[in-house]
Design an enzyme around this catalytic site. Sequence first.
Site, PDB file in Angstrom:
ATOM      1  N   GLU A  78       0.926  -1.255   0.187  1.00 17.45           N
ATOM      2  CA  GLU A  78       0.101  -0.005  -0.039  1.00 17.45           C
ATOM      3  C   GLU A  78       0.793   1.309   0.024  1.00 17.45           C
ATOM      4  O   GLU A  78       2.009   1.202   0.611  1.00 17.45           O
ATOM      5  CB  GLU A  78      -0.992   0.007   1.318  1.00 17.45           C
ATOM      6  CG  GLU A  78      -1.787  -1.137   1.272  1.00 17.45           C
ATOM      7  CD  GLU A  78      -2.904  -1.145   0.010  1.00 17.45           C
ATOM      8  OE1 GLU A  78      -3.037  -0.002  -0.597  1.00 17.45           O
ATOM      9  OE2 GLU A  78      -3.736  -1.988  -0.104  1.00 17.45           O
ATOM     10  N   CYS A 141      -7.914  -1.799   7.883  1.00 21.18           N
ATOM     11  CA  CYS A 141      -6.829  -1.696   7.279  1.00 21.18           C
ATOM     12  C   CYS A 141      -6.197  -0.420   7.073  1.00 21.18           C
ATOM     13  O   CYS A 141      -5.083  -0.050   7.449  1.00 21.18           O
ATOM     14  CB  CYS A 141      -6.423  -2.629   6.257  1.00 21.18           C
ATOM     15  SG  CYS A 141      -6.679  -4.468   6.546  1.00 21.18           S
ATOM     16  N   HIS A 165      -1.295  -5.648   2.058  1.00 20.56           N
ATOM     17  CA  HIS A 165      -2.342  -6.460   2.005  1.00 20.56           C
ATOM     18  C   HIS A 165      -2.334  -7.764   1.299  1.00 20.56           C
ATOM     19  O   HIS A 165      -1.397  -7.800   0.341  1.00 20.56           O
ATOM     20  CB  HIS A 165      -3.564  -5.865   1.046  1.00 20.56           C
ATOM     21  CG  HIS A 165      -4.613  -5.152   1.960  1.00 20.56           C
ATOM     22  ND1 HIS A 165      -5.036  -3.731   1.931  1.00 20.56           N
ATOM     23  CD2 HIS A 165      -5.283  -5.622   3.084  1.00 20.56           C
ATOM     24  CE1 HIS A 165      -5.970  -3.540   2.588  1.00 20.56           C
ATOM     25  NE2 HIS A 165      -6.177  -4.547   3.230  1.00 20.56           N
TER      26      HIS A 165
HETATM   27  N1  PCA Z   1      -8.536  -6.683   6.632  1.00 16.90           N
HETATM   28  C1  PCA Z   1      -9.382  -5.654   6.791  1.00 16.90           C
HETATM   29  C2  PCA Z   1      -9.396  -5.435   8.001  1.00 16.90           C
HETATM   30  C3  PCA Z   1      -8.403  -6.574   8.757  1.00 16.90           C
HETATM   31  C4  PCA Z   1      -7.974  -7.334   7.947  1.00 16.90           C
HETATM   32  O1  PCA Z   1      -7.122  -8.396   7.704  1.00 16.90           O
HETATM   33  C5  PCA Z   1      -9.300  -4.627   5.719  1.00 16.90           C
HETATM   34  O2  PCA Z   1      -8.736  -4.624   4.826  1.00 16.90           O
HETATM   35  O3  PCA Z   1      -9.721  -3.426   6.328  1.00 16.90           O
END
Ligand code: PCA
Length: 208
Positions: A78, A141, A165
């Site tokens: 990200e 996240c 991610h």
């Molecule tokens: N993914 C979520 C929140 C916790 C996670 O593992 C997200 O992408 O916001």
Amino acid sequence: MKILVTGFEPFGGEAVNPSIETVNRLPDQIAGARIIRLEIPTVRGKSLQVIEEALRRHDPDVILCVGQAGGRAQISVERVGINVDDFSIPDNEGNQVTDQPVCPGGPDAYFVTVPIRAMAERIRARKIPAGISNTAGTFVCNHVTYGVCHMIATKYPGKRSGFIHIPFLPEQVAEKGGTSQAGAPSMSGEMMVEAMCAAIEAIVDTSQ
Ligand code: PCA
């Protein structure tokens, strides 16, 4: 060098979260850096409190957070966290907010401070699909991506932070047969561990 690596507890009805599964499998040392693993709650506010406690206790140089992005096919490094909480599902304590700031009065956005391009390239060099993502969404996240950047900018100068991610694990998708998520992309746990090691190597390299 010390790196705090966080993963989330399962959320949204999933039995596991690949992020904490992957974080828990990381070795104690990567490229000479000491790895500190931390599970954080998938909860607005509390996720950041748990990170800040660990930050005070361990004083890491880098905070690298990992989360599940179900439906994405590759590792996403990200670029940015935005000052928006806009949850399309409730978090693990039932909070579901619309158009709220992560940090009232904070700047609209922060760019992460880890070398995102080098991290994505280093992962791909291990033959694992990866790329830069320009949105971490508006759920927990992004909340953590933005919130950790704000914490560092306002209270802990000199530290760096980033967010990665990762896709579903194959076993998660195997259970989705017959649902709208049947056939969603997935990646093996081994591959995700290797990808994280590669990303961390890139972070260590750029600090020298
Ligand atoms: N993914 C979520 C929140 C916790 C996670 O593992 C997200 O992408 O916001």
